[in-house]
Design a protein around this motif. Structure first.
Motif: not given
Length: 1596
Positions: A327-347
């Motif tokens: 669903t639209q919601k699940e796609m948004t969640t996937l996108h956020y997970d990817r960005i957040i994992s990138l931000q964590r590794s950057a941090f």
């Protein structure tokens, strides 16, 4: 391939098909005759060197020329030489490449490809491994890129044929879970963690791998790593393509084909499941994005389009493992997970990315901001970030990365940027095509598409990822297919308008077009604000002004443009100076200077005050002058894109440049409504019933929707009038035990209720129980209960209509399946009673489930009308029937079943019923006016009628232990007076029970009046016709019929109204486009998230022709012609195959029954006399007649694909004329052909040869095989046209249709040498060629003969060629006219003066001795005297029978001779026309006088005058014919001496026969005349009757 190179190549592509002469002269054919041709004798043994030679010389040297591969494939090289001799010992690259080339060619030509491997399946695995090895070794083993491309295409075909067991076994090994061993170890662990079950499966696989021996392990490793290795090889080729400078097209084609293969792997769930991760891990999309090929505008154009498709599918909104749509919601969640994992590794690890790590997601997830944050990092840092995310292997300490910075940056950005969702993309898409799409040949190929190249089009195969994917592919293809038709219309209109550049810089139009007008003014009048949450305007409206200075009928067409009609606005800016000639073969855009194309939708025409004239019943206002302005809606998405482009890029505003307004034919112009429907479906929660969802997508157990597996199977069904007797019922269920509840044999009569054994559905988790149950024998006992249908009343019309058809056991199974819930697929071969089965299913559902509503959908109006006419004949109350759409006008009934017709019926019926209520009120002596409205009638029923009935019941019901007298039933009956108009006596007075049944029947009759009035009460409250028709549709109608196109167009309206239905029945399901079959499932809103659909019955025949797709590319490349019905059959959904035909003779049925499982004949085909007696005048009931070139010409092609064959056209018409002269009725003969060009040619020849001549008339139909599908006739004459290549008759479905149209006789004209060598057609042509290939006739037999033929009586006459048959028909015709004239003269001399005789008597004698009697009874003439007059005219006209070899010029009612005569002067012909015209008017006058019965003196003198005229004409006709003889001799000198002698012989034969037959007929005449006169008075009346029948037949 770029558009320009494609254009240059197109004419060459067209000329690929080799002719028979070329084939015979070729090296391949000589080899075939030695080694493998099916008809060759003394074949040489197999020699591997031959395979190598053919591959090197014929295939490689010609650079894989289609023509060479075609002739190899056609010669059955694969079937009879390559595969039968294939084994590991002889396998070589040449051998494998040869097989792959021919399999690819079979796919290109759309003929079955995998059948050949079923002969020696054990060699296929080894062959497939060889292909894998060859494609991986590539140039190392000496295979050029062109050859590797061929292997890639072969692999693609394999991956797309997963329904073939042989292929699936090999392919599955390449795409299973173990292929993940190619992933990076870190990525592998990351993926396995996501789904806990996967780790378990992975460990099992590893154990299995460890136990394998070395060879097996090696082989297994090759299979697992195959696709990964192939991707690496592709990336090497891709990187070798430079961004500028020269490039090899072979490299480009290889890359295109490879991306196509990847798209196909990604677009199917079984192949995508594990492969998508491997593809992602290879970063192929990033490599492609940065490659040199994408930067090349010309060569890389198609590659970029394919790459976009690959990106779309690689990121498709689906869970790869489970196959569930995200669903639209699940796609948004996937996108956020990817960005957040990138931000964590950057941090945690990259302090230089601190800003990025602390920003909110929305601020950093666009391409621009990601590039800004990561762009300043070094190569190595970027590599470390990517390796931390498991995207690349770790970078060893102190080493620099080997990847360049662009790649690393693109890898991170493309992975993390925010994507627009699929549904948003769709909603932003304009629905009308623009000039960019219309002339892009990668998306909308020309009609010259040969099947070689690769295209950027979606494919419709067996399976789809999700419903969204299913609808999207269909949406795109439907849009592009309509774009192709729009392109043809625009080009045609603009060519006709002849736009030239004027001297002063404007545009001058040198021509005009009916479908287009020059725009005099255009202005945008409204741009509405966007709706909330949207960025495009809510609507955009414009005014278009045109000057309609045209003929009135064209002006009316323009003024008749209706609301929602689609038009196109076109800009042309020609560069060619005034008067330049246009060449339609050259590119269109350059010559006409076409700039823009935009679509618009008409809102209406404006009146003189500038207001839109609304559509409605009131007359439209009359407008003065020729200037008209139309208000139109523009596409808001397109308008926004154009304006954005205008503001941001400074591009021109297209809306200020339009100069042509184009309209289209309404029938072809419904594409926008269908596209809106599909888009609307994708935006709503489209709910398909659970039991259908997986089947539509092509997954799971394909039999799960069969009634036997449905949880809600019904055990007891009422079969109503399906069975004619108990014996019929017993025969209908072979293998079942029948238990009848009723012991008394007299009461064992239909209707029957049947109780079927229903197996218990196993619960979940009870596998063991289910297994035990399987062992139990199936219960095959049926309990039959005869019952008496309740008495409906004393009137004759109360008796229900009954079915009279004795259904076969398979038909009964189809009816039973249709009554049960679930999906029922019925395959109905030609003549097996599909429509009867459909109608019985509808009737049974109607009676079993009176509260349910059934929707009937068909492909054509004709089929819907046939179905409806049969439904009307059954026991279904006509107030419950409704027919939507425009086809109801053609229904052959007086009743109107359209919406407004039904409303009128209800209103009329209401008045009738209220009249009956008034009569009942009178009979009961109740005061007051109770029959005024339905409401007052209801009160009257409640208070007066029911009480009387209850009182009556209490009097006549037997009390305990007492019997009631029989007389009491009649005595106390309260409604005697009301039923006084019923057949008397109402009560029989025999037994109490019988009379009580009658009394209850009478009360039922009364009760029905009031229940109907209660239903009609709403019509008193609803005043407008529209409201009433909506009420009818939503509430009253139980059986609603429409075409699939109507359903697609009107879905939105139907859903808005709250339309509901429970069952769908589809006729002609194999002829309906996939999407048009799907839409009718969703014409209602779901209830509580569930669909209320209970039954889906599809009836069709996938062995006949599929839906019509005009563009070859969509038909072949995208497989758009595959109907949903055909796809279900391919998937293995259970079907009921009807197995007994009742249309054709058994011998004709054999020509097509090999295509079906077990198609037999119904008993009447063997028993009825019409199927037993031979066809008079013809030796065989079917024959294939070989037609050689005529004057050195076989097939010709005046326009592309417009094939003609004059010899076959003339031969077909000559046979028609011969049959007519023997007395065959014209309406029982149809002439069919396989090409449109030939259809037009045959019509021309018919008009020239037969014209309005009453002796011949016109055949019932002259049309193409494709158009004649679903129809039949007694005698079919078929022309196959082609002499160079088989063409589209190779499609066996077309052959099946062609062979199955005739009931009693089929006569085929064709070039036998061409068709008998075609592998696919052998089952038919083996039967056809077993009979003589020259036409065998018996000219002395006549149509009226109905007795079997005596073999010894006469020998056949063999017709050698077409001129001979034409000659024969001409001579027969002349002889007939002469005998008729003689006879009339004799009759008139013998008549006593002044005595009037009835007109029918005159013809009697010639009727007995000439075959033309049948003409009148055959329905061509209703008055014999009129026929005689016509004969005179035709005879006078024959004086100038003239033809040339190619075309003929004759007057309308002539009988021209065979081709090959010179034409006389034109002025003689004109005189003739005048003469015949005068005579025509004389005849009409005379007829009028006869019919008015005026004074006989005048008439007698008239006759004498006409006699004189006739005799003079006869003299002139003799002179004329002698002239013709001499002209014929002159022309025959020009031909070869052999042909001349042939013709002379045939003429001598014909003339000697004529003389003898003339002598015989004269003798017969004199002997019979006396008896004729005596008999004539007796027979006159009967003759008149038969003539009346004839004329009725003609009208029909």
């Amino acid at each position: 391939m770029s558009a320009s190179t494609e254009k240059k190549e197109t004419p060459a592509k067209k000329a690929t098909a080799p002719s028979v002469a070329q084939i015979n002269a070729e090296y391949v054919t000589q080899l075939a005759n030695k080694y493998w041709a099916p008809k060759a004798k003394n074949k040489l043994p197999f020699d591997p060197k031959v395979v190598k030679d053919i591959y090197d010389q014929e295939i490689l040297q010609s650079k894989f020329a289609i023509r060479k591969i075609m002739s190899l494939e056609f010669s059955q090289y694969l079937e009879n030489y390559l595969w039968v001799n294939f084994c590991p010992e002889v396998s070589s690259d040449a051998f494998i490449m040869s097989i792959c080339c021919i399999i690819n060619e079979k796919f290109r030509e759309n003929v079955p490809a995998w059948e050949v491997f079923k002969k020696k399946p054990e060699h296929f695995p080894m062959f497939f491994q060889s292909v894998m090895k060859a494609v991986l070794q590539g140039e190392k083993s000496g295979l050029a890129l062109k050859e590797q491309t061929v292997l890639l295409l072969f692999l693609d075909h394999c991956f797309n044929s997963l329904e073939v067991d042989l292929i699936r076994e090999q392919v599955q090994k390449l795409i299973s879970l173990p292929m993940w061993m190619c992933l990076l170890p870190a990525r592998l662990q990351h993926e396995l963690k996501k789904v806990p079950k996967l780790q378990k499966f992975w460990n099992l696989n590893m154990k299995k791998q460890a136990k394998m021996d070395a060879d097996a392990a090696e082989q297994s490793k090759k299979e697992r790593t195959f696709l990964s290795a192939l991707i690496k090889q592709f990336i090497q080729v891709l990187m070798s393509v430079p961004a500028t400078g020269p490039v090899s097209l072979d490299q480009v084609h290889y890359c295109e084909r490879f991306i196509e293969l990847l798209i196909d792997l990604e677009a199917l769930l079984p192949t995508r499941r594990w492969f998508n991760t491997v593809l992602d891990d290879s970063h192929l999309v990033v490599h492609c994005h940065l490659s040199g090929l994408t930067q090349r505008e010309k060569e890389g154009h198609l590659f970029c389009q394919l790459l976009d498709m690959l990106k779309f599918y690689a990121g498709f909104e689906i869970n790869d493992q489970t196959g569930n749509a995200l669903t639209q919601k699940e796609m948004t969640t996937l996108h956020y997970d990817r960005i957040i994992s990138l931000q964590r590794s950057a941090f945690g690890h990259f302090p230089e990315l601190l800003d990025f790590a602390l920003s909110n997601v929305a601020a950093v997830d666009t391409r621009e901001s990601l590039k800004k944050h990561f762009g300043h990092l070094s190569h190595n840092k970027l590599h470390q970030v990517a390796s931390y995310l498991c995207l690349l292997p770790e970078l060893p300490e102190g080493q620099d990365t080997s990847y360049d910075k662009d790649f690393l940056l693109e890898l991170l950005v493309s992975r993390h940027e925010r994507r627009i969702s699929q549904i948003e993309q769709l909603n932003l898409m304009p629905l009308y095509p623009t000039e960019k799409i219309i002339w892009d040949q990668n998306i909308v190929p020309t009609e010259y598409y040969s099947g070689e190249g690769c295209l950027a089009l979606p494919k419709l195969n067996l399976q789809f990822l999700t419903l969204h994917d299913y609808l999207l592919r269909n949406f795109n293809l439907f849009r592009l297919e309509s774009t192709y038709e729009i392109r043809q219309d625009i080009e045609d209109v603009v060519w006709r308008m002849k736009p030239w550049a004027s001297e002063y810089g404007g545009v001058v139009f040198g021509g005009w077009a009916r479908m287009a007008q020059i725009i005099t003014a255009f202005s945008i009048v409204e741009v509405a604000k966007p709706n909330i949450g949207e960025s495009w305007p809510a609507r955009v409206r414009a005014d278009v002004t045109v000057n309609l200075n045209v003929q009135d009928h064209i002006k009316n067409e323009w003024e008749g443009l209706r609301k929602h009609d689609v038009c196109f606005l076109v800009t042309v800016r020609p560069t060619l100076p005034y008067g330049t000639r246009f060449d339609r073969r050259q590119p269109f855009l350059e010559q006409t200077g076409l700039g823009y194309v935009r679509g618009c939708e008409v809102q209406g025409m404006l009146d003189d005050k500038g207001r839109v004239i609304e559509e409605g019943p009131e007359p439209r206002p009359k407008l003065l002058g020729d200037t008209r302005t139309f208000r139109v809606w523009l596409d808001p998405n397109q308008y926004q894109q154009d304006m954005t482009n205008n503001i941001q890029n400074g591009a021109e505003d297209p809306y200020e440049s339009f100069n042509i307004l184009m309209r289209r034919k309404p029938k072809e112009n419904n594409f926008k409504a269908v596209l809106e429907t599909i888009r609307h479906l994708m935006n709503t929660e489209c709910v398909v019933p659970d039991w259908l969802h997986d089947i539509i997508l092509g997954y799971g157990d394909q039999g799960s929707a069969h009634y036997s597996k449905m949880p809600n199977q019904i055990s007891t069904l009422d079969f109503n009038d399906t069975f004619l007797s108990l014996e019929h019922l017993r025969c209908s269920f072979p293998g079942h035990t029948i238990q009848v509840k009723e012991e008394n044999p007299e009461l064992q009569v239909p209707p029957f209720r049947i109780k079927f054994p229903v197996p218990e559905q196993p619960g979940k988790g009870k596998k063991r129980k289910a297994a035990e149950e399987e062992k139990k024998p199936e219960n095959k006992t049926l309990t039959v209960e005869p019952y008496v249908a309740p008495n409906r009343g004393p009137y004759p019309y109360n008796q229900p209509k009954r079915n009279t058809i004795q259904f076969t056991p398979t038909q009964i199974e189809a009816i039973r399946a249709g009554m049960q819930p679930g999906l029922t697929m019925v395959v109905g071969p030609p003549g097996t009673g599909k429509t009867d089965v459909a109608v019985q299913i509808i009737s049974n559902i109607y009676h079993n489930f009176p509260e349910q509503r059934t929707l009937i959908v068909t492909h054509s109006n004709q089929a819907l009308n046939q179905l409806f006419e049969k439904i009307i004949a059954l026991d279904i109350d006509e107030r419950h029937l409704l027919r939507l759409g425009h086809g109801e006008e053609e229904l052959e009934t007086e009743k109107d079943f359209s919406r407004y017709g039904r409303v009128n019926y209800v209103l009329a019926r209401r008045l009738e019923l209220l009249g009956e209520v008034g009569r009942l009120q009178e009979s009961l002596d109740v005061p007051g006016d109770v029959s005024y409205t339905c409401e007052t009638a209801g009160h009257f029923y409640l208070y007066q009628v029911i009480s009387r009935w209850e009182q009556y019941q209490s009097k006549v019901k037997p009390k305990q232990g007492k019997t009631v007298e029989v007389e009491a039933v009649a005595e106390h009956f309260p409604f005697h007076k009301f039923f006084s108009n019923a057949p008397q006596p109402v009560f029989k007075g025999r037994t109490y029970e019988e009379d009580m049944v009658i009394a209850e029947g009478c009360y039922r009759h009364i009760k029905k009046i009031f229940t109907q009035l209660e239903e009609f009460r709403a019509f008193e409250l609803l005043r407008s016709g529209l409201d009433r028709s909506k009420y009818l549709l939503v509430k009253e109608a139980k059986i609603i019929a429409m075409t699939c196109t109507h359903a697609a167009l009107k879905r939105h309206d139907l859903v808005e109204l709250g339309f509901k239905y429970d069952n769908i029945l589809m006729e002609e399901a194999a002829q309906i486009l996939e999407i048009e079959t799907f839409i009718p499932l969703l014409l209602q809103n779901p209830e509580d998230g569930f669909s209320r659909l209970k039954r889906w019955i599809m009836i069709g025949d996938h062995h006949q022709l599929p839906p019509v797709i005009k563009n070859m590319a969509f038909q072949k490349y995208s497989n758009m012609e595959q109907s949903l019905f055909t796809r279900f059959v391919r998937l293995g959904v259970p079907t009921v195959d009807l197995d007994a035909q009742g249309r054709a003779r058994a011998s004709l049925c054999n020509l097509y029954n090999w295509r079906y499982k077990q198609l037999g004949n119904l008993p009447h085909v063997q028993q009825l006399p019409e199927f037993q007696v031979p066809n008079p005048g013809l030796s065989f009931d079917f024959q294939l007649i070989n037609v050689e070139d005529f004057n050195g010409v076989g097939e010709s092609e005046p326009n592309p694909y417009f094939y003609q064959n004059l010899a076959e056209a003339e031969y077909s018409v000559a046979l028609f004329m011969y049959m007519r002269l023997l007395g065959y009725p014209a309406d029982r003969i149809s002439i069919l052909t396989t090409y449109n060009g030939q259809k037009h040619l045959i019509r021309d020849v018919i008009n020239q040869r037969c014209g309005n001549n009453p002796y011949f008339g016109q055949p019932s139909k002259v049309t193409t095989v494709d158009r004649f599908q679903g129809q039949q006739n007694d005698y079919i004459i078929l022309s196959l046209v082609r002499t160079k290549a088989v063409g589209h008759l190779r499609d066996v479905r077309r052959l099946v249709v062609a062979m199955s149209r005739a009931r009693l006789g089929l006569y085929i004209f064709a070039r036998v040498a061409l068709f008998q060598n075609c592998f696919e057609l052998t089952p038919v042509f083996n039967q056809l060629t077993a009979r003589p290939l020259e036409l065998h006739i018996r000219p002395n037999e006549y149509y009226s003969q109905e007795q079997p033929r005596d073999a010894s009586a006469q020998s056949d006459k063999v017709v050698k060629n077409m001129p001979e048959l034409a000659n024969l028909a001409y001579n027969m015709y002349m002889h007939m006219i002469q005998t008729n004239q003689k006879h009339r003269q004799q009759q008139q001399l013998a008549q006593p003066p002044k005595q009037r005789q009835p007109p029918t008597v005159e013809q009697k004698a010639p009727e007995q001795e000439t075959p033309m009697d049948q003409d009148t009874s055959g329905g061509k003439d209703s008055n014999p005297s009129e026929t005689e007059e016509k004969m005179d005219t035709t005879e006078s006209a024959t004086t100038t029978t003239t033809t040339t070899t190619s075309t003929t010029t004759t007057s309308t009612s002539t009988m021209p001779e065979h081709p090959g005569r010179d034409s006389d002067s034109d002025d003689e012909e004109e005189k003739d026309m005048e003469e015949s015209g005068k005579e025509e008017s004389n005849r009409e006058e005379k007829d009028r006088k006869e019919s008015n019965k005026e004074a006989s003196n005048k008439e007698e003198s008239n006759k004498e005058e006409s006699n004189k005229e006739e005799s003079s004409k006869k003299e002139s006709s003799k002179e004329e014919s002698s002239k013709e003889e001499s002209s014929k001799e002159e022309s025959s000198k020009e031909e070869s001496s052999k042909e001349a002698s042939n013709k002379e012989e045939s003429n001598k034969e014909a003339s000697s026969k004529e003389e003898s037959s003339m002598e015989e007929s004269n003798k017969e005449e004199s002997s019979k005349e006396a008896s004729n006169k005596e008999e004539s008075n007796k027979e006159a009346s009967s003759k008149e009757e038969s003539l009346k029948k004839g004329s009725v037949g003609k009208e029909q």
